[in-house]
Design an enzyme around this catalytic site. Structure first.
Site, PDB file in Angstrom:
ATOM      1  N   ASP A 108       0.841  -1.207   0.000  1.00 24.74           N
ATOM      2  CA  ASP A 108       0.000   0.000   0.000  1.00 24.74           C
ATOM      3  C   ASP A 108       0.869   1.247   0.000  1.00 24.74           C
ATOM      4  OD1 ASP A 108      -2.615   1.413   2.138  1.00 24.74           O
ATOM      5  OD2 ASP A 108      -2.324   1.462  -0.041  1.00 24.74           O
ATOM      6  N   LYS A 130       3.006   3.315  -5.643  1.00 28.86           N
ATOM      7  CA  LYS A 130       2.499   2.286  -6.573  1.00 28.86           C
ATOM      8  C   LYS A 130       3.568   1.836  -7.563  1.00 28.86           C
ATOM      9  CE  LYS A 130      -0.772   3.277  -4.015  1.00 28.86           C
ATOM     10  NZ  LYS A 130      -0.792   2.543  -2.722  1.00 28.86           N
ATOM     11  N   ASP A 162      -3.155  -2.973  -2.636  1.00 27.76           N
ATOM     12  CA  ASP A 162      -4.212  -1.957  -2.669  1.00 27.76           C
ATOM     13  C   ASP A 162      -4.047  -1.105  -3.929  1.00 27.76           C
ATOM     14  OD1 ASP A 162      -5.225   0.923  -0.673  1.00 27.76           O
ATOM     15  OD2 ASP A 162      -6.417  -0.488  -1.837  1.00 27.76           O
ATOM     16  N   ASN A 163      -5.140  -0.475  -4.372  1.00 32.10           N
ATOM     17  CA  ASN A 163      -5.092   0.572  -5.398  1.00 32.10           C
ATOM     18  C   ASN A 163      -4.657   0.122  -6.781  1.00 32.10           C
ATOM     19  OD1 ASN A 163      -3.617   2.088  -2.682  1.00 32.10           O
ATOM     20  ND2 ASN A 163      -5.643   2.756  -3.378  1.00 32.10           N
ATOM     21  N   GLU A 166     -11.359   4.258  -1.345  1.00 36.81           N
ATOM     22  CA  GLU A 166     -11.838   4.557   0.011  1.00 36.81           C
ATOM     23  C   GLU A 166     -12.682   5.844   0.046  1.00 36.81           C
ATOM     24  OE1 GLU A 166      -8.716   3.731  -0.764  1.00 36.81           O
ATOM     25  OE2 GLU A 166      -7.289   5.244  -0.184  1.00 36.81           O
TER      26      GLU A 166
HETATM   27  O1  LIG Z   1      -0.218   6.684  -3.132  1.00 37.61           O
HETATM   28  C1  LIG Z   1      -0.853   6.129  -2.253  1.00 37.61           C
HETATM   29  N1  LIG Z   1      -0.245   5.568  -1.185  1.00 37.61           N
HETATM   30  C2  LIG Z   1       1.219   5.572  -1.076  1.00 37.61           C
HETATM   31  C3  LIG Z   1       1.820   6.803  -0.470  1.00 37.61           C
HETATM   32  C4  LIG Z   1       1.482   8.070  -0.908  1.00 37.61           C
HETATM   33  C5  LIG Z   1       2.112   9.181  -0.336  1.00 37.61           C
HETATM   34  C6  LIG Z   1       3.073   9.040   0.656  1.00 37.61           C
HETATM   35  C7  LIG Z   1       3.403   7.790   1.063  1.00 37.61           C
HETATM   36  C8  LIG Z   1       4.465   7.687   2.104  1.00 37.61           C
HETATM   37  N2  LIG Z   1       4.639   6.361   2.602  1.00 37.61           N
HETATM   38  C9  LIG Z   1       5.565   5.524   2.031  1.00 37.61           C
HETATM   39  C10 LIG Z   1       6.202   5.852   0.843  1.00 37.61           C
HETATM   40  C11 LIG Z   1       7.143   4.984   0.305  1.00 37.61           C
HETATM   41  C12 LIG Z   1       7.449   3.818   0.976  1.00 37.61           C
HETATM   42  N3  LIG Z   1       8.363   2.823   0.702  1.00 37.61           N
HETATM   43  N4  LIG Z   1       8.296   1.905   1.714  1.00 37.61           N
HETATM   44  C13 LIG Z   1       7.383   2.284   2.590  1.00 37.61           C
HETATM   45  C14 LIG Z   1       6.824   3.508   2.168  1.00 37.61           C
HETATM   46  C15 LIG Z   1       5.878   4.344   2.695  1.00 37.61           C
HETATM   47  C16 LIG Z   1       2.779   6.666   0.527  1.00 37.61           C
HETATM   48  C17 LIG Z   1      -2.346   6.093  -2.302  1.00 37.61           C
HETATM   49  C18 LIG Z   1      -3.000   7.087  -3.041  1.00 37.61           C
HETATM   50  C19 LIG Z   1      -4.396   7.104  -3.111  1.00 37.61           C
HETATM   51  C20 LIG Z   1      -5.077   8.166  -3.887  1.00 37.61           C
HETATM   52  C21 LIG Z   1      -4.627   9.491  -3.807  1.00 37.61           C
HETATM   53  C22 LIG Z   1      -5.267  10.481  -4.533  1.00 37.61           C
HETATM   54  C23 LIG Z   1      -6.369  10.165  -5.336  1.00 37.61           C
HETATM   55  F1  LIG Z   1      -7.013  11.139  -6.021  1.00 37.61           F
HETATM   56  C24 LIG Z   1      -6.809   8.857  -5.419  1.00 37.61           C
HETATM   57  C25 LIG Z   1      -6.159   7.852  -4.701  1.00 37.61           C
HETATM   58  C26 LIG Z   1      -5.160   6.123  -2.452  1.00 37.61           C
HETATM   59  C27 LIG Z   1      -4.491   5.118  -1.720  1.00 37.61           C
HETATM   60  O2  LIG Z   1      -5.194   4.146  -1.087  1.00 37.61           O
HETATM   61  C28 LIG Z   1      -3.096   5.096  -1.652  1.00 37.61           C
HETATM   62  O3  LIG Z   1      -2.487   4.087  -0.945  1.00 37.61           O
HETATM   63 MG   LIG Z   2      -3.932   2.553  -0.551  1.00 39.54          MG
END
Ligand SMILES: O=C(NCc1cccc(CNc2ccc3[nH]ncc3c2)c1)c1cc(-c2ccc(F)cc2)cc(O)c1O
Ligand SMILES: [Mg+2]
Length: 214
Positions: free
Chosen positions: A141, A144, A169-170, A199
């Site tokens: 998650d 992506k 996810d996603n 979500e």
């Molecule tokens: O992008 C997403 N999630 C990932 C994410 C995103 C940002 C920061 C982090 C920082 N955390 C992080 C990073 C890199 C990492 N490497 N190892 C661990 C680790 C941890 C993680 C996401 C986006 C949407 C979404 C947004 C907008 C929209 F319009 C529709 C849908 C919905 C989701 O359910 C999503 O999951």
């Molecule tokens: Mg997600």
């Protein structure tokens, strides 16, 4: 001074949930994100699918890539049998600090190890740092475009065993097209798509479940 969205989510949990009650933490976050402001938790519709897969696998060792506020960590850990462990990886230190507090508020901190860093750096260290031989269940998650390289890294590091379940996810929104192409055309995996919605919205999204065949 302006608070962050994760800080506001933590405040909603502290205000509306019961300390030590993971289900009330999940409900408080979902209520806040439905009625106050959207946030990228897996949410209650996809969360129920996550619950059913976790219950079916009943994993002893779990890896989560992308903790965010800890919503899915609480969902997963509340279903784990005694002695089982969830390792969750979060890149962003400010988000990790909030997630730690939400996980503690839910009372399931003994089952969860939150590790700060990036998946690419941490996956090769899992065996030596946590004494893990392989994972029973993996929830993807995080970014992506990391789903494919990290799945390959998990294979190379020998962290998958015959029967390991990956749940991503996603895969539709924001989408992980390269991942779907990789995992669905790979005879070392048996994959199935679970349709749902992004979500807290009516936008199409879903989860891809893949079983590693060894
Ligand atoms: O992008 C997403 N999630 C990932 C994410 C995103 C940002 C920061 C982090 C920082 N955390 C992080 C990073 C890199 C990492 N490497 N190892 C661990 C680790 C941890 C993680 C996401 C986006 C949407 C979404 C947004 C907008 C929209 F319009 C529709 C849908 C919905 C989701 O359910 C999503 O999951
Ligand atoms: Mg997600």
């Amino acid at each position: 001074t302006q608070t962050t969205r994760p800080q506001r989510i933590l405040k909603a949990v502290q205000k509306n949930a019961t300390k030590g009650d993971p289900d009330s933490v999940i409900s408080a976050i979902d209520h806040y994100c439905k009625h106050s402001e959207w946030a990228m938790n897996v949410g209650d519709e996809k969360g129920s699918i996550l619950d059913s897969v976790v219950s079916e696998v009943n994993p002893s060792t779990v890896l989560e890539l992308g903790t965010y506020c800890g919503y899915s960590a609480v969902r997963i850990a509340r279903l784990l049998s005694p002695g089982s462990k969830l390792i969750t990886v979060e890149f962003n230190p400010a988000i990790a600090a909030i997630a730690k507090q939400i996980i503690a508020y839910a009372g399931i901190q003994d089952k969860v190890t939150l590790v700060e860093g990036s998946s690419g750096d941490l996956i090769p260290k899992m065996k030596e740092c946590f004494g893990i031989t392989s994972f029973d269940f993996i929830f993807l998650d995080h970014w992506k475009d990391r789903y494919v390289p990290d799945t390959k890294l998990l294979e190379e590091c020998g962290l998958l065993r015959k029967g390991t379940v990956l749940l991503a996810d996603n895969v539709i929104c924001p989408g992980a097209p390269e991942y779907l192409k990789y995992i669905r055309n790979n005879r070392r995996y048996e994959s199935r798509y679970y349709p749902a919605h992004l979500e807290y919205t009516k936008v199409e999204d879903g989860l891809e479940k893949s079983i590693f065949l060894g």
